[in-house]
Every structure is written in C-alpha cells, then in structure tokens.
Write a protein that holds these residues in place. Structure first.
Motif, mmCIF file in Angstrom:
data_model
loop_
_atom_site.group_PDB
_atom_site.id
_atom_site.type_symbol
_atom_site.label_atom_id
_atom_site.label_comp_id
_atom_site.label_asym_id
_atom_site.label_seq_id
_atom_site.Cartn_x
_atom_site.Cartn_y
_atom_site.Cartn_z
ATOM 1 N N TYR A 150 -42.645 15.628 28.327
ATOM 2 C CA TYR A 150 -42.908 14.700 29.426
ATOM 3 C C TYR A 150 -42.320 15.152 30.756
ATOM 4 C CZ TYR A 150 -38.181 13.260 28.062
ATOM 5 O OH TYR A 150 -36.851 13.261 27.736
ATOM 6 N N ILE A 151 -41.760 16.359 30.816
ATOM 7 C CA ILE A 151 -41.132 16.848 32.039
ATOM 8 C C ILE A 151 -41.667 18.252 32.319
ATOM 9 C CG2 ILE A 151 -39.079 17.660 30.783
ATOM 10 C CD1 ILE A 151 -37.426 16.842 33.276
ATOM 11 N N TYR A 152 -42.176 18.469 33.541
ATOM 12 C CA TYR A 152 -42.870 19.717 33.870
ATOM 13 C C TYR A 152 -42.351 20.318 35.177
ATOM 14 C CZ TYR A 152 -46.072 18.157 30.257
ATOM 15 O OH TYR A 152 -46.606 17.742 29.059
ATOM 16 N N PRO A 153 -41.084 20.693 35.220
ATOM 17 C CA PRO A 153 -40.557 21.297 36.453
ATOM 18 C C PRO A 153 -40.998 22.752 36.595
ATOM 19 C CG PRO A 153 -38.872 21.263 34.766
ATOM 20 C CD PRO A 153 -40.074 20.581 34.171
ATOM 21 N N ASN A 154 -40.873 23.253 37.822
ATOM 22 C CA ASN A 154 -41.132 24.663 38.120
ATOM 23 C C ASN A 154 -42.532 25.061 37.651
ATOM 24 O OD1 ASN A 154 -38.446 24.897 39.224
ATOM 25 N ND2 ASN A 154 -37.714 24.798 37.115
ATOM 26 N N ASP A 155 -42.660 26.098 36.827
ATOM 27 C CA ASP A 155 -43.995 26.566 36.431
ATOM 28 C C ASP A 155 -44.360 26.166 35.008
ATOM 29 O OD1 ASP A 155 -42.047 28.128 35.247
ATOM 30 O OD2 ASP A 155 -43.095 30.032 35.538
ATOM 31 N N SER A 156 -43.673 25.186 34.435
ATOM 32 C CA SER A 156 -43.908 24.839 33.029
ATOM 33 C C SER A 156 -45.147 23.957 32.871
ATOM 34 C CB SER A 156 -42.680 24.130 32.443
ATOM 35 O OG SER A 156 -42.309 23.028 33.240
ATOM 36 N N THR A 157 -45.834 24.152 31.744
ATOM 37 C CA THR A 157 -47.038 23.379 31.418
ATOM 38 C C THR A 157 -47.066 23.119 29.911
ATOM 39 O OG1 THR A 157 -48.416 25.333 30.968
ATOM 40 C CG2 THR A 157 -48.377 24.519 33.253
ATOM 41 N N LEU A 158 -47.909 22.196 29.504
ATOM 42 C CA LEU A 158 -48.087 21.959 28.070
ATOM 43 C C LEU A 158 -48.732 23.165 27.399
ATOM 44 C CD1 LEU A 158 -47.626 19.768 25.890
ATOM 45 C CD2 LEU A 158 -49.976 19.007 26.282
ATOM 46 N N ASP A 159 -49.486 23.943 28.159
ATOM 47 C CA ASP A 159 -50.123 25.152 27.611
ATOM 48 C C ASP A 159 -49.086 26.110 27.040
ATOM 49 O OD1 ASP A 159 -53.116 25.177 29.251
ATOM 50 O OD2 ASP A 159 -51.467 24.056 30.136
ATOM 51 N N ASP A 160 -47.906 26.180 27.684
ATOM 52 C CA ASP A 160 -46.834 27.070 27.203
ATOM 53 C C ASP A 160 -46.443 26.696 25.773
ATOM 54 O OD1 ASP A 160 -46.661 28.217 29.802
ATOM 55 O OD2 ASP A 160 -45.336 26.588 30.428
ATOM 56 N N GLU A 161 -46.299 25.408 25.550
ATOM 57 C CA GLU A 161 -45.905 24.921 24.235
ATOM 58 C C GLU A 161 -47.007 25.144 23.204
ATOM 59 O OE1 GLU A 161 -43.254 21.208 23.582
ATOM 60 O OE2 GLU A 161 -45.312 20.546 23.311
ATOM 61 N N ILE A 162 -48.237 24.884 23.594
ATOM 62 C CA ILE A 162 -49.370 25.064 22.684
ATOM 63 C C ILE A 162 -49.462 26.508 22.216
ATOM 64 C CG2 ILE A 162 -51.896 25.094 22.582
ATOM 65 C CD1 ILE A 162 -51.812 22.540 24.380
ATOM 66 N N GLN A 163 -49.377 27.445 23.148
ATOM 67 C CA GLN A 163 -49.445 28.869 22.780
ATOM 68 C C GLN A 163 -48.303 29.251 21.842
ATOM 69 O OE1 GLN A 163 -49.252 31.617 26.089
ATOM 70 N NE2 GLN A 163 -48.987 33.391 24.735
ATOM 71 N N ALA A 164 -47.104 28.767 22.166
ATOM 72 C CA ALA A 164 -45.929 29.102 21.360
ATOM 73 C C ALA A 164 -46.073 28.626 19.921
ATOM 74 C CB ALA A 164 -44.686 28.484 21.990
ATOM 75 N N VAL A 165 -46.509 27.388 19.744
ATOM 76 C CA VAL A 165 -46.614 26.811 18.397
ATOM 77 C C VAL A 165 -47.760 27.444 17.614
ATOM 78 C CG1 VAL A 165 -47.013 24.680 17.109
ATOM 79 C CG2 VAL A 165 -45.527 24.662 19.119
ATOM 80 N N GLN A 166 -48.851 27.744 18.286
ATOM 81 C CA GLN A 166 -49.966 28.403 17.596
ATOM 82 C C GLN A 166 -49.536 29.751 17.025
ATOM 83 O OE1 GLN A 166 -53.012 28.231 20.721
ATOM 84 N NE2 GLN A 166 -54.147 26.734 19.504
ATOM 85 N N GLU A 167 -48.687 30.460 17.735
ATOM 86 C CA GLU A 167 -48.217 31.772 17.251
ATOM 87 C C GLU A 167 -47.321 31.631 16.023
ATOM 88 O OE1 GLU A 167 -46.420 33.670 20.618
ATOM 89 O OE2 GLU A 167 -48.318 33.792 21.719
ATOM 90 N N VAL A 168 -46.590 30.522 15.923
ATOM 91 C CA VAL A 168 -45.700 30.314 14.774
ATOM 92 C C VAL A 168 -46.456 29.764 13.566
ATOM 93 C CG1 VAL A 168 -43.625 29.109 13.981
ATOM 94 C CG2 VAL A 168 -43.717 30.014 16.288
ATOM 95 N N GLY A 169 -47.550 29.009 13.798
ATOM 96 C CA GLY A 169 -48.396 28.589 12.685
ATOM 97 C C GLY A 169 -48.237 27.161 12.217
ATOM 98 N N LEU A 170 -47.579 26.315 13.005
ATOM 99 C CA LEU A 170 -47.388 24.908 12.647
ATOM 100 C C LEU A 170 -48.639 24.112 13.043
ATOM 101 C CD1 LEU A 170 -45.113 22.866 11.692
ATOM 102 C CD2 LEU A 170 -44.568 22.588 14.116
ATOM 103 N N ARG A 171 -49.047 23.164 12.189
ATOM 104 C CA ARG A 171 -50.132 22.249 12.571
ATOM 105 C C ARG A 171 -49.564 21.323 13.652
ATOM 106 N NH1 ARG A 171 -54.775 21.473 9.681
ATOM 107 N NH2 ARG A 171 -53.839 22.277 7.767
ATOM 108 N N PHE A 172 -50.295 21.162 14.759
ATOM 109 C CA PHE A 172 -49.643 20.648 15.961
ATOM 110 C C PHE A 172 -50.444 19.559 16.663
ATOM 111 C CE2 PHE A 172 -47.960 21.779 20.431
ATOM 112 C CZ PHE A 172 -46.835 20.982 20.267
ATOM 113 N N HIS A 173 -49.743 18.455 16.998
ATOM 114 C CA HIS A 173 -50.269 17.420 17.891
ATOM 115 C C HIS A 173 -49.456 17.494 19.177
ATOM 116 C CE1 HIS A 173 -52.677 14.723 15.000
ATOM 117 N NE2 HIS A 173 -52.413 15.860 14.382
ATOM 118 N N ALA A 174 -50.046 18.038 20.232
ATOM 119 C CA ALA A 174 -49.354 18.240 21.502
ATOM 120 C C ALA A 174 -49.540 17.015 22.383
ATOM 121 C CB ALA A 174 -49.897 19.485 22.205
#
Length: 452
Positions: free
Chosen positions: A129-153
C-alpha cells in the motif's frame, strides 16, 4: 503432459468434503492438476517423476496466507518500534518505509515468498500500500513469479495524509485519481481469472484511517466491473481503530464497511480483532471474509479476535502472518498453531478450537477467503499444491498417536517438500527456484540501507 506420482505417504490429509485421511496414500498429478487420490496400491505405480515417501511423511494441502506486507521483511525488530501499539508503530515506521525503492520491494518480496514456502504456504495474498520513489506493484509481481508462489497481488493505497486527518505522513500518500488509474492498469495487465491461475489482482485501499470513503466506494465499483477482482482492507484492528471510525465517520467499523459497499463474498478484511457482534452476524450473512493474524495482534497488543464466534456465525476465516515488521516472521505453520492456542485462551475453553480446525483455517478457510475453488483440498481436478512433512523429527517423537494433530500441537518450523502448480519448489527442505544465501545477503544489505 508430464505426470508426477507421490506414493507411500504415511497419511494423506485430503481436506475434501469427507475429510478423508488416507493411510499409505498416494497422489497422481498430470501437468499442474491432481488426477487421482487414493491408497498407494490403488494408483498407478509409474509416472514420469516418482517421489516415494517410504511411509514417513504426512502430506497436506498447501497452506494459504490471506494477509501480508512483504516489504516489511526489511524492517523486522526495528528498536524504536519494538514496544509500540499499532498507531505508534506505524508512525515510527512510515518515515523508514518512505525510503523504499523498486529494488527493495523486489528483493523483500522474494525473501517473504521464500520464507512462506518453507513454512508450507503455496498461495499468498500480499498487501502493498506504499509506493515511494520508483516502486510499483509490478516489482513485487515479477519477484514472486520468479520464486514460484501462487500469488494474489493487492494494489494497496493511502490517500489521506496527516494534513487531512489521516495517520500517514503526506509524503507517502497518493492522489486518488492516480490510484484508480493504476489499479485499472494492473487489472488489465495481470489479472488471470481462469482456474488454476498463478496470479490474480486485488484492490486494497489500506485502512479507514488512510483513505477516504470515496476511494473505498470507487475501488469497489472498479473491482466489480471486472470478473474475479476481490476487495481487501484492514478493519477493526484495535481500540484506536474503533475510536477513529466513531470520531471520523460517526459509525463503527462494521457499519462503515457496509456504508461504503465493503461487505459481500468478494470482500475480506484483515484482523477484525474488535469487530462487534452485529458486524460478525452481518459478515456471516453476506459471506464477508476475515484474515486472522494472531501473532501480529499479540505483538502489537491489539487483542484477540473472536474467531470461535465468527466461525459459529459462518464467517469465512483464513490465516495471515501479517507484515514481517509486526510478527516478525512469515511462518504460516506457526501462525496456525498460534491461532489454535489463542482461540482456547480467549474462550477459556480447551475445546474452543481443535487441531484439525486450525488446519482447516490454514487451507480451506484461506481458499474460501481468496475466492478460490481450485486450492485448499486435495482431490481430482484440484491444483497440484501440496506439502510433505517428515515424521522422523525430534519434535514429533512420542506424537505419532495422532500425527495430523501433531502438525498443530507440536512446533513445525519448516516443510520437507512443497509442490506448487505441480512444480517442486521445496526439495528436502531447500528452495529449488532461487539461491537463498545470495538472497539473504542482498536483502540484509538493502535493509541496512533503508535504516541508514
């Protein structure tokens, strides 16, 4: 399509409608879906990949985490926030979180996902819920997809800063028009409403004390204009939360949620520690879900949620580890054990929750809260998400009278095997999808930068 056979399972805990617990069990998976469930002699003896558990392991459905803040792995045990209640804890940490970057959101998400997977979690919802500087939800989505967890972002948001009577500093809030625009972008870019989906999007304005009623209403309208988009927020977490709601809106949190359209089967609220009886009845009638986070609630002295009462009123309840700055861990097996113990203490009743009920919260309960009909139990046609735990451990010595109950009564720190979508992501206690030592080193470097 490739096949996977798991055989000679000591006990296969299906969590199906009959709650079958199959001795000498076996599972046959084709691609990413369970094809057969039964005893080892009943199932085929060969497959493309065979895992023989030699009668020494319990197999359970993968656990479901319904509330988390992945980025908070960077701020565990921060000295200034160690002895604070919710509002003081937030006000201490907001300025630190204002230093988050795209890189720190990405790395912390991978750290949280790894920790969850090692503790038996196969599906997780995260609330960013906090997006300072250059952070986005896309960063989290990419990270979790690489690890392999089923994800609700969850696309969280804060729009009411201190100058408008909210809790967060003005520097970390966003314009509501920008929030809604980005929410729509994320839905259209990422949301997968198909069965066995690995990624879904949730809209999640942060809390009554950080967003306006207008944003709550408009987020609900936007979510309900797309199939399968759910709504999530924090509600009635502690007594200060109640006082804020009464002072600001002139109504209790439960009435406020109803007034902005935030009840129904497509909504779930985190915590609900101080939810009143009328709201519990309303949640039960409307199918509004609750994410129960007992460790965080104890850590912040928020209280003990009335989970037994909620279950008796048919409120959908799942478990959440909550953020790693208020827990301060991401161990879902431990959360299930804590929920089990807390229910007994709250009701002063040793039968208030059984071990199997606690396991149901962690599996079936979480699946229902997230609106999934393809996870939470093991049966033909279900997603191939399951975990295996070796019974030959010191912590289970003398507990084999009921090894399933032992999963809750005894302390289980990690799983031995985890399969998500038919893919082996934990093998003999080690994550297979990422180099964990390198991740820990990078994570610690970024955590140090954040505070210094």
């Amino acid at each position: 399509m490739p096949t996977l056979l798991i055989k000679n399972i000591h006990t296969l805990v299906t969590m199906d409608a009959a709650r079958r617990e199959i001795c000498n069990g076996a599972l046959l998976v084709r691609d990413n879906v369970i094809e057969q469930v039964g005893t080892t002699p009943e199932l085929p003896q060969t497959a493309d990949d065979v895992l023989d558990l030699q009668g020494r392991y319990i197999v359970l459905p993968g656990l479901v985490n319904t509330h988390h803040h992945f980025y908070q792995t960077l701020t565990r045990a921060v000295p200034a926030a160690q002895n604070c209640d919710l509002f003081n804890w937030l006000q201490t940490l907001y300025p630190i979180w204002a230093n988050l970057t795209s890189k720190s959101v990405y790395v912390s998400a991978q750290m949280a996902a790894v920790e969850l997977m090692l503790s038996g979690c196969t599906t997780a919802s995260d609330h960013l819920y906090i997006y300072p500087n250059d952070s986005t939800l896309d960063d989290e989505i990419q990270a979790v997809q690489e690890v392999g967890l089923r994800f609700h972002a969850s696309r969280g948001s804060m729009s009411v800063g201190q100058s408008q009577g909210g809790l967060p500093p003005d520097s970390v809030v966003e314009k509501e028009s920008d929030i809604l625009k980005d929410s729509q972008r994320l839905i259209e870019q990422y949301h997968d409403n198909t069965r066995h989906a690995m990624l879904r999007i949730t809209l999640a304005p942060c809390s009554p004390f950080s967003v306006s009623p207008d944003l709550m209403r408009e987020s609900a309208t936007l979510a309900r204009s797309y199939p399968g988009i759910r709504l999530h927020t924090h509600l009635a977490e502690n007594k200060s939360d109640i006082e804020y709601s009464l002072t600001t809106f002139g109504m209790t949190p439960g009435d406020y949620a109803e007034s902005v359209g935030w009840v129904g089967e497509d909504v779930w609220h985190a915590h609900c520690v101080q939810l009143d009886d009328r709201a519990i009845q309303q949640f039960g009638k409307t199918g509004t879900g609750v994410a129960h986070c007992p460790c965080s609630n104890m850590r912040l002295a928020s209280g003990m949620a009335p989970i037994r009462k909620m279950l008796d009123h048919r409120v959908p309840v799942g478990l959440g580890v909550d953020g790693s700055a208020s827990n301060d861990t991401s161990n879902l097996l431990n959360e299930a054990r804590t929920a089990f113990l807390m229910a007994r203490v709250r009701e002063l009743d040793a039968s208030a929750m059984t071990a199997r009920e606690a396991l149901e919260l962690a599996t079936l309960g979480g699946a229902k809260v997230l609106g999934r009909d393809d996870i939470g139990y093991l049966a033909p046609g279900m997603s191939a998400d399951f975990i295996a735990i070796n019974l030959d451990r010191p912590e289970f010595a003398g507990a084999l009278h009921d090894p399933i109950a032992a999963m809750i009564f005894c302390q289980v720190n990690s799983v031995d095997y985890s399969f998500i979508n038919g893919r082996k992501v934990v093998d003999q206690g080690r994550v297979t999808t990422i180099e964990v030592p390198k991740l820990v080193e990078e994570h610690n470097r970024l955590a140090h930068q954040l505070l210094h």
